[in-house]
Design a protein around this motif. Structure first.
Motif, PDB file in Angstrom:
ATOM      1  N   LEU A 236      11.264   6.181  19.790  1.00  0.00           N
ATOM      2  CA  LEU A 236      11.255   5.219  18.079  1.00  0.00           C
ATOM      3  C   LEU A 236      11.147   6.002  17.203  1.00  0.00           C
ATOM      4  O   LEU A 236      10.893   5.016  16.116  1.00  0.00           O
ATOM      5  CB  LEU A 236      10.345   4.185  18.655  1.00  0.00           C
ATOM      6  N   GLY A 237      10.526   6.991  16.932  1.00  0.00           N
ATOM      7  CA  GLY A 237      11.201   7.859  15.959  1.00  0.00           C
ATOM      8  C   GLY A 237       9.417   8.162  15.207  1.00  0.00           C
ATOM      9  O   GLY A 237       9.337   8.173  14.365  1.00  0.00           O
ATOM     10  N   VAL A 238       8.111   7.674  15.543  1.00  0.00           N
ATOM     11  CA  VAL A 238       6.956   7.764  15.818  1.00  0.00           C
ATOM     12  C   VAL A 238       6.574   9.174  14.890  1.00  0.00           C
ATOM     13  O   VAL A 238       7.192  10.022  15.276  1.00  0.00           O
ATOM     14  CB  VAL A 238       5.415   7.915  16.209  1.00  0.00           C
ATOM     15  N   PHE A 239       6.204   9.741  13.837  1.00  0.00           N
ATOM     16  CA  PHE A 239       5.560  10.775  13.425  1.00  0.00           C
ATOM     17  C   PHE A 239       4.350  10.811  13.709  1.00  0.00           C
ATOM     18  O   PHE A 239       4.142  12.813  14.493  1.00  0.00           O
ATOM     19  CB  PHE A 239       5.550  10.416  11.989  1.00  0.00           C
ATOM     20  N   MET A 240       2.955  10.800  14.819  1.00  0.00           N
ATOM     21  CA  MET A 240       1.774  11.079  15.387  1.00  0.00           C
ATOM     22  C   MET A 240       1.923   9.703  16.167  1.00  0.00           C
ATOM     23  O   MET A 240       1.712   8.480  15.926  1.00  0.00           O
ATOM     24  CB  MET A 240       0.752  11.171  13.896  1.00  0.00           C
TER      25      MET A 240
ATOM     26  N   MET B  65       0.974  -1.419   0.098  1.00  0.00           N
ATOM     27  CA  MET B  65      -0.049  -0.167  -0.147  1.00  0.00           C
ATOM     28  C   MET B  65       0.906   1.039  -0.329  1.00  0.00           C
ATOM     29  O   MET B  65       0.181   1.914   0.107  1.00  0.00           O
ATOM     30  CB  MET B  65      -0.579   0.062   1.390  1.00  0.00           C
ATOM     31  N   ARG B  66       2.100   1.143   0.385  1.00  0.00           N
ATOM     32  CA  ARG B  66       2.730   2.258   0.415  1.00  0.00           C
ATOM     33  C   ARG B  66       2.604   3.206  -1.236  1.00  0.00           C
ATOM     34  O   ARG B  66       3.332   4.643  -0.298  1.00  0.00           O
ATOM     35  CB  ARG B  66       4.067   1.900   0.603  1.00  0.00           C
ATOM     36  N   GLU B  67       3.124   2.796  -1.739  1.00  0.00           N
ATOM     37  CA  GLU B  67       2.469   3.921  -3.067  1.00  0.00           C
ATOM     38  C   GLU B  67       1.021   4.625  -3.073  1.00  0.00           C
ATOM     39  O   GLU B  67       1.378   6.144  -3.702  1.00  0.00           O
ATOM     40  CB  GLU B  67       1.975   3.056  -5.099  1.00  0.00           C
TER      41      GLU B  67
ATOM     42  N   ALA C 193       9.608   2.239   9.256  1.00  0.00           N
ATOM     43  CA  ALA C 193      10.941   3.164   8.681  1.00  0.00           C
ATOM     44  C   ALA C 193      11.687   3.010   7.649  1.00  0.00           C
ATOM     45  O   ALA C 193      11.794   4.031   6.744  1.00  0.00           O
ATOM     46  CB  ALA C 193      11.223   3.945  10.553  1.00  0.00           C
ATOM     47  N   LYS C 194      11.505   1.854   7.943  1.00  0.00           N
ATOM     48  CA  LYS C 194      12.838   0.744   6.947  1.00  0.00           C
ATOM     49  C   LYS C 194      12.175   1.555   5.707  1.00  0.00           C
ATOM     50  O   LYS C 194      13.171   1.324   4.242  1.00  0.00           O
ATOM     51  CB  LYS C 194      13.255   0.433   6.854  1.00  0.00           C
ATOM     52  N   LEU C 195      10.929   1.414   5.372  1.00  0.00           N
ATOM     53  CA  LEU C 195      10.081   1.740   4.031  1.00  0.00           C
ATOM     54  C   LEU C 195       9.727   2.985   3.618  1.00  0.00           C
ATOM     55  O   LEU C 195       9.214   3.023   2.892  1.00  0.00           O
ATOM     56  CB  LEU C 195       9.063   0.548   4.522  1.00  0.00           C
ATOM     57  N   ASN C 196      10.657   3.321   4.359  1.00  0.00           N
ATOM     58  CA  ASN C 196       9.746   4.890   4.818  1.00  0.00           C
ATOM     59  C   ASN C 196       8.631   5.751   4.943  1.00  0.00           C
ATOM     60  O   ASN C 196       8.709   6.431   3.811  1.00  0.00           O
ATOM     61  CB  ASN C 196      10.607   5.850   2.606  1.00  0.00           C
ATOM     62  N   LEU C 197       7.486   4.836   5.537  1.00  0.00           N
ATOM     63  CA  LEU C 197       7.293   5.097   5.451  1.00  0.00           C
ATOM     64  C   LEU C 197       7.190   5.632   6.917  1.00  0.00           C
ATOM     65  O   LEU C 197       7.368   5.871   8.032  1.00  0.00           O
ATOM     66  CB  LEU C 197       5.945   3.580   5.998  1.00  0.00           C
ATOM     67  N   ARG C 198       5.783   7.253   6.930  1.00  0.00           N
ATOM     68  CA  ARG C 198       5.977   7.898   8.980  1.00  0.00           C
ATOM     69  C   ARG C 198       4.886   7.046   8.836  1.00  0.00           C
ATOM     70  O   ARG C 198       3.949   6.012   8.631  1.00  0.00           O
ATOM     71  CB  ARG C 198       4.951   8.565   7.978  1.00  0.00           C
ATOM     72  N   VAL C 199       4.948   6.871  10.330  1.00  0.00           N
ATOM     73  CA  VAL C 199       4.660   5.371  11.627  1.00  0.00           C
ATOM     74  C   VAL C 199       3.351   6.418  11.870  1.00  0.00           C
ATOM     75  O   VAL C 199       3.825   7.912  12.796  1.00  0.00           O
ATOM     76  CB  VAL C 199       4.985   4.710  12.100  1.00  0.00           C
ATOM     77  N   PHE C 200       1.981   6.411  11.664  1.00  0.00           N
ATOM     78  CA  PHE C 200       0.785   7.194  13.442  1.00  0.00           C
ATOM     79  C   PHE C 200       0.836   6.163  14.164  1.00  0.00           C
ATOM     80  O   PHE C 200       0.293   4.579  14.240  1.00  0.00           O
ATOM     81  CB  PHE C 200      -0.019   7.246  12.929  1.00  0.00           C
ATOM     82  N   LEU C 201       1.139   5.893  15.194  1.00  0.00           N
ATOM     83  CA  LEU C 201       1.651   5.320  16.359  1.00  0.00           C
ATOM     84  C   LEU C 201       0.440   5.413  17.413  1.00  0.00           C
ATOM     85  O   LEU C 201       0.172   5.951  18.224  1.00  0.00           O
ATOM     86  CB  LEU C 201       2.563   4.891  17.214  1.00  0.00           C
ATOM     87  N   ASP C 202      -1.190   5.246  17.307  1.00  0.00           N
ATOM     88  CA  ASP C 202      -2.346   4.884  17.731  1.00  0.00           C
ATOM     89  C   ASP C 202      -2.711   4.304  18.605  1.00  0.00           C
ATOM     90  O   ASP C 202      -3.688   3.068  18.949  1.00  0.00           O
ATOM     91  CB  ASP C 202      -3.055   5.190  16.252  1.00  0.00           C
ATOM     92  N   LEU C 203      -1.687   4.514  19.801  1.00  0.00           N
ATOM     93  CA  LEU C 203      -1.953   3.899  21.068  1.00  0.00           C
ATOM     94  C   LEU C 203      -3.336   4.321  22.457  1.00  0.00           C
ATOM     95  O   LEU C 203      -3.099   3.931  23.462  1.00  0.00           O
ATOM     96  CB  LEU C 203      -0.138   3.291  22.126  1.00  0.00           C
TER      97      LEU C 203
ATOM     98  N   ALA D  20       0.979   7.719   2.326  1.00  0.00           N
ATOM     99  CA  ALA D  20       2.699   7.605   2.935  1.00  0.00           C
ATOM    100  C   ALA D  20       3.128   8.103   3.961  1.00  0.00           C
ATOM    101  O   ALA D  20       4.139   7.536   5.042  1.00  0.00           O
ATOM    102  CB  ALA D  20       3.597  10.106   2.844  1.00  0.00           C
ATOM    103  N   THR D  21       1.565   7.258   5.237  1.00  0.00           N
ATOM    104  CA  THR D  21       1.696   7.508   6.482  1.00  0.00           C
ATOM    105  C   THR D  21       0.550   5.929   6.804  1.00  0.00           C
ATOM    106  O   THR D  21       0.078   5.503   6.125  1.00  0.00           O
ATOM    107  CB  THR D  21       1.214   8.510   7.320  1.00  0.00           C
ATOM    108  N   VAL D  22       0.730   4.846   7.950  1.00  0.00           N
ATOM    109  CA  VAL D  22       0.742   4.039   7.626  1.00  0.00           C
ATOM    110  C   VAL D  22       0.044   4.424   9.638  1.00  0.00           C
ATOM    111  O   VAL D  22       1.143   4.844  10.342  1.00  0.00           O
ATOM    112  CB  VAL D  22       1.360   2.714   7.621  1.00  0.00           C
ATOM    113  N   LYS D  23      -1.244   4.304  10.206  1.00  0.00           N
ATOM    114  CA  LYS D  23      -1.604   3.454  11.664  1.00  0.00           C
ATOM    115  C   LYS D  23      -0.911   2.247  11.763  1.00  0.00           C
ATOM    116  O   LYS D  23      -1.929   1.410  11.601  1.00  0.00           O
ATOM    117  CB  LYS D  23      -2.798   4.233  11.206  1.00  0.00           C
ATOM    118  N   ILE D  24      -0.342   1.998  12.928  1.00  0.00           N
ATOM    119  CA  ILE D  24      -0.374   1.192  14.061  1.00  0.00           C
ATOM    120  C   ILE D  24      -0.939   1.559  15.004  1.00  0.00           C
ATOM    121  O   ILE D  24      -0.575   2.223  15.626  1.00  0.00           O
ATOM    122  CB  ILE D  24       1.362   0.930  14.262  1.00  0.00           C
TER     123      ILE D  24
END
Ligand code: C5P
Length: 240
Positions: A81-85, A26-28, A52-62, A31-35
């Motif tokens: 961990l370098g999360v984006f949001m 789905m990365r194309e 992050a290694k796939l160059n995706l921004r990570v929204f860590l929704d805990l 830009a961001t995936v939510k975990i």
């Protein structure tokens, strides 16, 4: 911002291998995936590093909901961990929200990384006024902008709300205050467990900055085609 930058794909499945397969496919489109809790509690922090290694921004929704000290500790760990949001519950109160943002700023400076965005969960999009009324609260139309104003005062970057409240949140908090919107359902698709739903086009027309989409893409017969249709619908906002 392009539609790709606004679309966040929620990957709510257990197991690192499956999450990575979905993210790669789905990365194309986003830009961001939510975990969230499902993926994080099975794969652990390594899922964030792998994405992050796939160059995706990570929204860590805990959706943190605890006393300020605990929330600050969790935010520091997620910042490393370098999360984006990330998300905290606005109902956790002003001190907790302020502690979260302060912890993010301080830890980002220590690590030399970008300060993560922290957005406050208002009222879950799987709820409607029936529950709020039962516990003596005003409906979502009143409660969500009040929670958003408190989040802004505490220094958060935005809130998670439904498309139905985006316009009132922007009125209460200003245009630069982010609205992150789940409960997105393309016209004609089922609601699943969501109650306050809207189409991609409607969400954008209400000023939604980021659209969070899970099952309408990940559970579709053809996820790539579903993602393409959602991106196209988002771009139709001006024509509604
Ligand atoms: O599959 P679906 O598109 O309903 O997924 C929505 C995602 O947004 C889920 O991962 C859910 O945790 C999240 N979310 C939500 N309502 C909120 C906050 C987050 O549905 N208020």
């Amino acid at each position: 911002m392009k539609a790709n930058d606004r679309l966040i794909i929620a990957i709510d499945q257990p197991g690192l291998a499956g999450v990575m397969r979905t993210a790669n496919a789905m990365r194309e489109f986003a830009a961001t995936v939510k975990i969230g809790s499902t993926a994080f509690n099975t794969s652990g922090p390594m899922v964030v590093q792998a994405l992050a290694k796939l160059n995706l921004r990570v929204f860590l929704d805990l959706k943190l909901f605890d006393i300020p000290e605990q929330v600050a500790g969790a935010v520091r760990a997620m910042t490393r961990l370098g999360v984006f949001m990330m998300t905290v519950h606005t109902l956790g109160g002003p001190e907790m929200m302020a502690a979260a943002k302060k912890a993010a700023r301080e830890e980002a400076e220590r690590q030399g990384v970008t300060v993560p965005l922290i957005v406050g969960v208002t009222i879950l999009t799987s709820l409607d006024d029936t529950w709020l009324t039962r516990i003596g609260l005003a409906g979502t139309g009143k409660t969500v902008p009040l929670l958003a104003a408190a989040a802004r005062e505490a220094g958060l970057d935005g809130v998670v709300c439904s498309a139905l409240e985006c316009a009132s949140v922007k009125t209460a908090c200003g245009d630069d205050f982010l609205t992150v919107v789940p409960g997105i359902r393309p016209s004609g698709s089922g609601r699943d467990d969501q109650k306050r739903v809207a189409t991609p086009r409607f969400a954008r027309s209400q000023g939604a900055d980021f659209l969070v989409v899970g099952r309408p893409i990940t559970a579709a017969a053809d996820p790539k085609q579903a993602a393409t249709a959602i991106l196209q619908d988002m771009d139709l906002k001006e024509k509604t």
